[in-house]
Write a protein that holds these residues in place. Structure first.
Motif, PDB file in Angstrom:
ATOM      1  N   MET A  82       0.806  -1.129  -0.013  1.00 37.92           N
ATOM      2  CA  MET A  82      -0.176  -0.035   0.071  1.00 37.92           C
ATOM      3  C   MET A  82       0.774   1.352   0.052  1.00 37.92           C
ATOM      4  SD  MET A  82      -2.735   0.839   3.105  1.00 37.92           S
ATOM      5  CE  MET A  82      -2.884   2.704   3.837  1.00 37.92           C
ATOM      6  N   ALA A  83       0.536   2.343  -0.691  1.00 38.50           N
ATOM      7  CA  ALA A  83       1.163   3.604  -0.767  1.00 38.50           C
ATOM      8  C   ALA A  83      -0.005   4.651  -0.881  1.00 38.50           C
ATOM      9  CB  ALA A  83       2.212   3.516  -2.011  1.00 38.50           C
ATOM     10  N   GLY A  84       0.687   5.998  -0.936  1.00 35.56           N
ATOM     11  CA  GLY A  84      -0.507   7.085  -0.988  1.00 35.56           C
ATOM     12  C   GLY A  84      -1.466   7.211   0.080  1.00 35.56           C
ATOM     13  N   ASN A  85      -0.880   6.801   1.173  1.00 34.85           N
ATOM     14  CA  ASN A  85      -1.705   7.044   2.500  1.00 34.85           C
ATOM     15  C   ASN A  85      -1.715   8.479   2.783  1.00 34.85           C
ATOM     16  OD1 ASN A  85      -2.218   7.286   5.202  1.00 34.85           O
ATOM     17  ND2 ASN A  85      -1.669   5.523   5.639  1.00 34.85           N
ATOM     18  N   HIS A  86      -0.566   9.161   2.702  1.00 37.02           N
ATOM     19  CA  HIS A  86      -0.472  10.485   2.306  1.00 37.02           C
ATOM     20  C   HIS A  86      -0.235  10.927   0.862  1.00 37.02           C
ATOM     21  CE1 HIS A  86       0.882  10.511   6.604  1.00 37.02           C
ATOM     22  NE2 HIS A  86      -0.468  11.001   6.733  1.00 37.02           N
ATOM     23  N   GLY A  87      -0.656  11.808   0.084  1.00 39.37           N
ATOM     24  CA  GLY A  87      -0.770  11.913  -1.216  1.00 39.37           C
ATOM     25  C   GLY A  87       0.650  12.412  -1.655  1.00 39.37           C
ATOM     26  N   ASP A  88       1.437  13.113  -0.942  1.00 37.61           N
ATOM     27  CA  ASP A  88       2.727  13.736  -1.307  1.00 37.61           C
ATOM     28  C   ASP A  88       3.772  12.988  -1.222  1.00 37.61           C
ATOM     29  OD1 ASP A  88       2.492  14.285   1.218  1.00 37.61           O
ATOM     30  OD2 ASP A  88       3.097  16.245   1.345  1.00 37.61           O
ATOM     31  N   GLU A  89       3.644  11.654  -0.855  1.00 34.76           N
ATOM     32  CA  GLU A  89       4.697  10.673  -0.586  1.00 34.76           C
ATOM     33  C   GLU A  89       5.097   9.782  -1.785  1.00 34.76           C
ATOM     34  OE1 GLU A  89       3.923   9.387   2.927  1.00 34.76           O
ATOM     35  OE2 GLU A  89       3.895  11.330   4.048  1.00 34.76           O
ATOM     36  N   TYR A  90       5.827  10.017  -2.543  1.00 33.80           N
ATOM     37  CA  TYR A  90       5.836   9.548  -4.050  1.00 33.80           C
ATOM     38  C   TYR A  90       6.509   8.241  -4.461  1.00 33.80           C
ATOM     39  CZ  TYR A  90       3.564  14.027  -4.968  1.00 33.80           C
ATOM     40  OH  TYR A  90       2.984  15.030  -5.005  1.00 33.80           O
ATOM     41  N   ALA A 139      -3.767   4.927  -2.010  1.00 24.82           N
ATOM     42  CA  ALA A 139      -4.961   4.674  -0.945  1.00 24.82           C
ATOM     43  C   ALA A 139      -5.701   5.926  -0.738  1.00 24.82           C
ATOM     44  CB  ALA A 139      -4.367   4.102   0.031  1.00 24.82           C
ATOM     45  N   ASN A 140      -5.133   6.895  -0.701  1.00 19.80           N
ATOM     46  CA  ASN A 140      -5.885   8.280  -0.578  1.00 19.80           C
ATOM     47  C   ASN A 140      -5.765   9.007  -1.931  1.00 19.80           C
ATOM     48  OD1 ASN A 140      -7.101  10.610   0.352  1.00 19.80           O
ATOM     49  ND2 ASN A 140      -5.738  10.808   2.084  1.00 19.80           N
ATOM     50  N   LEU A 141      -6.525   8.544  -2.699  1.00 20.84           N
ATOM     51  CA  LEU A 141      -6.236   8.927  -4.129  1.00 20.84           C
ATOM     52  C   LEU A 141      -6.534  10.425  -4.288  1.00 20.84           C
ATOM     53  CD1 LEU A 141      -6.287   8.174  -7.216  1.00 20.84           C
ATOM     54  CD2 LEU A 141      -8.686   8.239  -7.273  1.00 20.84           C
ATOM     55  N   PRO A 142      -7.725  10.953  -3.754  1.00 22.20           N
ATOM     56  CA  PRO A 142      -7.844  12.357  -3.692  1.00 22.20           C
ATOM     57  C   PRO A 142      -6.665  13.222  -3.389  1.00 22.20           C
ATOM     58  CG  PRO A 142      -9.939  11.505  -2.949  1.00 22.20           C
ATOM     59  CD  PRO A 142      -8.749  10.510  -2.972  1.00 22.20           C
ATOM     60  N   ALA A 143      -5.968  12.815  -2.112  1.00 26.20           N
ATOM     61  CA  ALA A 143      -4.568  13.491  -2.049  1.00 26.20           C
ATOM     62  C   ALA A 143      -3.644  13.342  -2.990  1.00 26.20           C
ATOM     63  CB  ALA A 143      -4.367  12.969  -0.502  1.00 26.20           C
TER      64      ALA A 143
END
Length: 337
Positions: free
Chosen positions: A53-61, A89-93
């Protein structure tokens, strides 16, 4: 209870399934809008199961890019067991290049255990903790310092009372090959993905794989190697998938702990931060950490900031312009392995 989240994946089915988790969310532009989160499931026979899983926070690439690549490269015929991949995971972010969701302000990594009837972020957190995490033996949630922080590359686990699971977590964390590993002490009710993994009865692994809202060849290679090492160690694949160079044997691992407010230095007022030490430096209590400038009162000398505790510098603020409450720099305590 229906969570307001539609899941297209049949976890018992063999083979490859690609689709989207759909969260209905009415917006001005589209009353029947859905937040559509990509998900891939590969299953080949019996064996270990891993959620990446990634994108829990949107700006972590780093994790987002490498898991997107893994979705394209990993063939179901080359695995044993099951792999589920959730790259954003947090697609909108992610799409807004923000830490938190622009729809509801939700910080997914502070939203667990979630709420099945709440905001989109709360509904996603509920689905992850109640439905997705318990279906896997191991969960790896990839993070970085995000837009505002530089972070020492390291892996991470949550300390927990279940000794067997904790020892398994440490063993897998060692296998991922980082030089530093961070043990968090947030307790059994932690609102993080690692707290959720513990409550779901699975092994939770995480880490900080870069920072600054960017990626580098070094951070991408570190992320690729960690993912590959975990896949190989679990016996899901026989050889690396992402790494462009052969994997070497992991070196020594320094365990770190961050459990006290005094391990960080925080801004008390608006100012401009200048660090004096680099990530990974070993520092002593009282040593100079940096300077805090006031560009609105140029007649005032810059303030010297000094560490309250000894340790290893694990993060510092990247944005020079800072506000009261911002964390400027942190040190972690080395602990015995």
């Amino acid at each position: 209870m229906h969570s307001g989240l539609v899941n297209p994946i049949d976890f018992s089915r063999q083979g490859r399934q690609a689709g989207h988790l759909a969260i209905p969310y009415s917006i001005d532009r589209s009353p029947y809008y859905q937040i559509r989160i990509p998900i891939l499931r590969l299953k080949n026979g019996e064996g270990p199961s891993l959620l990446l899983m990634a994108g829990n926070h949107g700006d972590e690439y780093e994790g987002e890019l490498q898991l997107g690549r893994l979705m394209r490269l990993l063939d179901v015929a080359d695995i044993r067991g099951a792999v589920t991949i959730l790259p954003m995971a947090n697609l909108p972010a992610v799409m807004a290049a923000k830490r938190c969701s622009p729809f509801d302000g939700g910080n997914l990594n502070r939203a667990f255990p979630g709420d099945p009837t709440g905001s989109p972020t709360a509904r996603l957190a509920h689905f992850l903790e109640q439905e997705l995490f318990p279906r896997h033996d191991v969960v790896l949630d990839l993070h970085s310092g995000g837009t505002s922080m530089a972070h020492l590359p390291c892996t991470l686990i949550e300390r927990q009372a279940d000794t067997v699971r904790f020892e398994r977590s440490v063993s897998l964390m060692r296998a991922m090959g980082a030089a530093h590993a961070f043990i968090a002490d947030n307790g059994p009710t932690a609102p993080t993905s690692m707290g959720a993994a513990a409550r779901a009865g699975t092994v939770g692994l995480s880490g900080e794989f870069g920072g600054g809202g960017t990626v580098t060849p070094e951070t991408m290679a570190f992320t690729a190697a960690a993912i590959d090492r975990l896949l190989v160690t679990l016996g899901i694949v026989e050889r690396p998938v992402l790494s462009r160079m052969p994997l070497t044997e992991p070196g020594p691992l320094q365990l770190l702990s961050l459990s006290r407010h005094s391990q960080g230095i925080y801004a008390n007022n608006r100012g401009w931060f200048e660090p004096a030490v680099a990530l990974g430096a070993t520092v002593a209590a009282g040593e100079l950490a940096g300077w805090y400038h006031d560009l609105e009162r140029l007649e005032q000398p810059e303030e010297e900031l000094r560490f309250a505790e000894s340790g290893i510098v694990i993060s510092h603020r990247l944005h020079c312009d800072s506000q009261a409450g911002d964390c400027l720099i942190q040190v972690a305590e080395p602990i015995a392995s």
